[in-house]
Design a protein around this motif. Structure first.
Motif, PDB file in Angstrom:
ATOM      1  N   ILE A 130      -6.013  -3.146   1.940  1.00 23.45           N
ATOM      2  CA  ILE A 130      -6.322  -3.677   3.275  1.00 23.45           C
ATOM      3  C   ILE A 130      -7.251  -4.870   3.166  1.00 23.45           C
ATOM      4  O   ILE A 130      -7.048  -5.907   3.820  1.00 23.45           O
ATOM      5  CB  ILE A 130      -6.932  -2.568   4.154  1.00 23.45           C
ATOM      6  CG1 ILE A 130      -5.876  -1.519   4.502  1.00 23.45           C
ATOM      7  CG2 ILE A 130      -7.554  -3.154   5.419  1.00 23.45           C
ATOM      8  CD1 ILE A 130      -6.441  -0.236   5.073  1.00 23.45           C
ATOM      9  N   ILE A 189      -6.219   6.821  -1.328  1.00 25.11           N
ATOM     10  CA  ILE A 189      -6.882   6.299  -0.128  1.00 25.11           C
ATOM     11  C   ILE A 189      -7.804   5.138  -0.506  1.00 25.11           C
ATOM     12  O   ILE A 189      -7.826   4.101   0.175  1.00 25.11           O
ATOM     13  CB  ILE A 189      -7.647   7.433   0.585  1.00 25.11           C
ATOM     14  CG1 ILE A 189      -6.638   8.403   1.222  1.00 25.11           C
ATOM     15  CG2 ILE A 189      -8.595   6.864   1.635  1.00 25.11           C
ATOM     16  CD1 ILE A 189      -7.260   9.661   1.769  1.00 25.11           C
ATOM     17  N   ASP A 190      -8.539   5.284  -1.596  1.00 27.05           N
ATOM     18  CA  ASP A 190      -9.414   4.192  -2.039  1.00 27.05           C
ATOM     19  C   ASP A 190      -8.607   2.938  -2.369  1.00 27.05           C
ATOM     20  O   ASP A 190      -9.002   1.822  -2.018  1.00 27.05           O
ATOM     21  CB  ASP A 190     -10.222   4.626  -3.269  1.00 27.05           C
ATOM     22  CG  ASP A 190     -11.304   5.640  -2.939  1.00 27.05           C
ATOM     23  OD1 ASP A 190     -11.627   5.794  -1.741  1.00 27.05           O
ATOM     24  OD2 ASP A 190     -11.809   6.282  -3.877  1.00 27.05           O
ATOM     25  N   ILE A 207      -6.864   5.904   6.367  1.00 27.72           N
ATOM     26  CA  ILE A 207      -7.155   4.477   6.159  1.00 27.72           C
ATOM     27  C   ILE A 207      -7.062   3.654   7.442  1.00 27.72           C
ATOM     28  O   ILE A 207      -7.488   2.498   7.455  1.00 27.72           O
ATOM     29  CB  ILE A 207      -6.224   3.865   5.097  1.00 27.72           C
ATOM     30  CG1 ILE A 207      -4.767   3.838   5.573  1.00 27.72           C
ATOM     31  CG2 ILE A 207      -6.368   4.603   3.774  1.00 27.72           C
ATOM     32  CD1 ILE A 207      -3.836   3.023   4.682  1.00 27.72           C
ATOM     33  N   ASN A 244      -5.706   2.094  -1.160  1.00 28.73           N
ATOM     34  CA  ASN A 244      -5.188   1.530   0.080  1.00 28.73           C
ATOM     35  C   ASN A 244      -6.261   0.769   0.850  1.00 28.73           C
ATOM     36  O   ASN A 244      -5.968  -0.254   1.486  1.00 28.73           O
ATOM     37  CB  ASN A 244      -4.572   2.622   0.945  1.00 28.73           C
ATOM     38  CG  ASN A 244      -3.136   2.912   0.572  1.00 28.73           C
ATOM     39  OD1 ASN A 244      -2.217   2.265   1.071  1.00 28.73           O
ATOM     40  ND2 ASN A 244      -2.932   3.872  -0.321  1.00 28.73           N
ATOM     41  N   ARG A 245      -7.476   1.225   0.793  1.00 29.19           N
ATOM     42  CA  ARG A 245      -8.563   0.472   1.433  1.00 29.19           C
ATOM     43  C   ARG A 245      -8.747  -0.876   0.745  1.00 29.19           C
ATOM     44  O   ARG A 245      -8.982  -1.902   1.406  1.00 29.19           O
ATOM     45  CB  ARG A 245      -9.850   1.294   1.411  1.00 29.19           C
ATOM     46  CG  ARG A 245      -9.824   2.482   2.383  1.00 29.19           C
ATOM     47  CD  ARG A 245     -11.115   3.265   2.342  1.00 29.19           C
ATOM     48  NE  ARG A 245     -11.113   4.331   3.334  1.00 29.19           N
ATOM     49  CZ  ARG A 245     -11.599   5.549   3.145  1.00 29.19           C
ATOM     50  NH1 ARG A 245     -12.132   5.861   1.958  1.00 29.19           N
ATOM     51  NH2 ARG A 245     -11.559   6.458   4.099  1.00 29.19           N
ATOM     52  N   HIS A 296     -10.180   1.781   8.835  1.00 30.74           N
ATOM     53  CA  HIS A 296     -10.521   0.609   8.026  1.00 30.74           C
ATOM     54  C   HIS A 296      -9.569  -0.544   8.331  1.00 30.74           C
ATOM     55  O   HIS A 296      -9.993  -1.699   8.428  1.00 30.74           O
ATOM     56  CB  HIS A 296     -10.480   0.971   6.546  1.00 30.74           C
ATOM     57  CG  HIS A 296     -10.987  -0.106   5.640  1.00 30.74           C
ATOM     58  ND1 HIS A 296     -12.299  -0.559   5.654  1.00 30.74           N
ATOM     59  CD2 HIS A 296     -10.363  -0.846   4.688  1.00 30.74           C
ATOM     60  CE1 HIS A 296     -12.463  -1.517   4.762  1.00 30.74           C
ATOM     61  NE2 HIS A 296     -11.298  -1.722   4.167  1.00 30.74           N
ATOM     62  N   ALA A 297      -8.284  -0.218   8.476  1.00 25.77           N
ATOM     63  CA  ALA A 297      -7.296  -1.250   8.791  1.00 25.77           C
ATOM     64  C   ALA A 297      -7.572  -1.865  10.157  1.00 25.77           C
ATOM     65  O   ALA A 297      -7.490  -3.093  10.330  1.00 25.77           O
ATOM     66  CB  ALA A 297      -5.895  -0.657   8.743  1.00 25.77           C
ATOM     67  N   ARG A 303      -7.654  11.115  -2.978  1.00 30.33           N
ATOM     68  CA  ARG A 303      -8.808  10.226  -2.787  1.00 30.33           C
ATOM     69  C   ARG A 303      -8.562   8.882  -3.463  1.00 30.33           C
ATOM     70  O   ARG A 303      -8.898   7.825  -2.914  1.00 30.33           O
ATOM     71  CB  ARG A 303     -10.077  10.877  -3.349  1.00 30.33           C
ATOM     72  CG  ARG A 303     -10.684  11.943  -2.454  1.00 30.33           C
ATOM     73  CD  ARG A 303     -12.101  12.287  -2.894  1.00 30.33           C
ATOM     74  NE  ARG A 303     -12.156  12.781  -4.258  1.00 30.33           N
ATOM     75  CZ  ARG A 303     -12.024  14.072  -4.598  1.00 30.33           C
ATOM     76  NH1 ARG A 303     -11.825  14.977  -3.650  1.00 30.33           N
ATOM     77  NH2 ARG A 303     -12.085  14.443  -5.860  1.00 30.33           N
ATOM     78  N   GLY A 313       0.854  -1.173   0.000  1.00 35.02           N
ATOM     79  CA  GLY A 313       0.000   0.000   0.000  1.00 35.02           C
ATOM     80  C   GLY A 313       0.893   1.227   0.000  1.00 35.02           C
ATOM     81  O   GLY A 313       2.095   1.160  -0.224  1.00 35.02           O
TER      82      GLY A 313
END
Length: 274
Positions: free
Chosen positions: A88, A81-82, A127, A84-85, A130-131, A78, A66
């Protein structure tokens, strides 16, 4: 009996094998811990990759990678970040020990490395919930300063641990010897990381003299100048008990050799050099 304490980052044999083939080659040598890259997972499909991991009871010491947070505009941030989600979620599907973050360098057109580092901290903060929900620790991997502009503006364990202190639980560090061996504060910062339980991964290879390509000429353990035993001892004294993960990018050498030779050499050097 499995080769205890050794993991193979699948970049080490990425030119010889896809993920499925790499796992088969590792299992023939009783290597039961791996760290795949996302492109290798995507090439065979996340569902198939997860099945391979589960069916063979593999330990996934990390998913690479990531990060890459700094961006020239809000849309780029954005998108990072998306992505990286999604990374995860992929790490969770593989039951990975962590998601390794190569945080990114300067945004296009920028010369402001201080702001780039601020964007890294903000991106990880975005993030992190979410992680935490997914149960995936985030491992910031500081990269050698030669990569500060294009790959990672976080270049020392001290900088990475400062971000960890800022953000709290769920984020730690990956100690990659190729990137940190030179740091005069290395052992001090390994001890600091250990005191906080922040060492999530330990990556090994060697630094060649001369190095012909700063990205794609990493050495096999024992072929260079890194004091691997001393760093391993420090990391283990600091409380890290996971496998050592061999990660070698070697366009002109190891990527040209048969995969089974590369892996068997990793096992031999792990037992004799590391």
């Amino acid at each position: 009996m499995a080769v205890s304490g050794l993991s193979i980052n699948l970049a080490t044999v990425r030119q010889q094998y896809d993920m499925r083939q790499a796992v088969e080659a590792c299992l023939k040598l009783d290597i039961s811990a791996i760290a795949p890259w996302r492109d290798q997972v995507h090439a065979i499909g996340l569902g198939e990759a997860a099945r391979i991991v589960a069916d063979n009871r593999l330990k996934v010491t990390g998913l690479c990678r990531g990060g890459m947070f700094p961006a020239a505009d809000a849309e780029g941030l954005r998108a990072a970040i998306d992505d990286n989600r999604r990374a995860i979620d992929e790490a969770a599907a593989l039951n990975a020990d962590c998601l390794v973050l190569v945080v990114g360098g300067l945004p296009k057109g920028s010369k402001d490395i201080v702001h780039a580092r601020e964007m890294v901290a903000d991106g990880i903060a975005a993030i992190l919930p979410h992680a935490r929900s997914a149960g995936i620790p985030l491992a910031i991997e500081p990269l050698h300063p030669m990569y500060a502009a294009d790959r990672a503006c976080v270049n020392t364990l001290e900088q990475a641990l400062d971000i960890c202190d800022l953000l709290g639980g769920g984020v730690g560090v990956a100690v990659d010897v190729y990137h940190v061996w030179w740091d005069p504060k290395l052992y001090e910062q390994i001890a600091r990381a250990g005191a906080k339980g922040k060492i999530l991964a330990h990556h090994i290879c060697d630094w060649l003299v001369p190095t012909r390509d700063l990205l794609l000429d990493r050495g096999m353990m024992g072929d260079g100048v890194i004091d691997l035993k001393r760093i391993r001892a420090a990391v283990e004294k600091a409380g890290f008990s996971g496998p050592q993960e061999v990660e070698i990018f070697s366009e002109a050498n190891w990527w040209k050799k048969p995969g089974e030779q590369v892996l068997s050499t990793c096992v031999e050097r792990f037992h004799t050099i590391c």
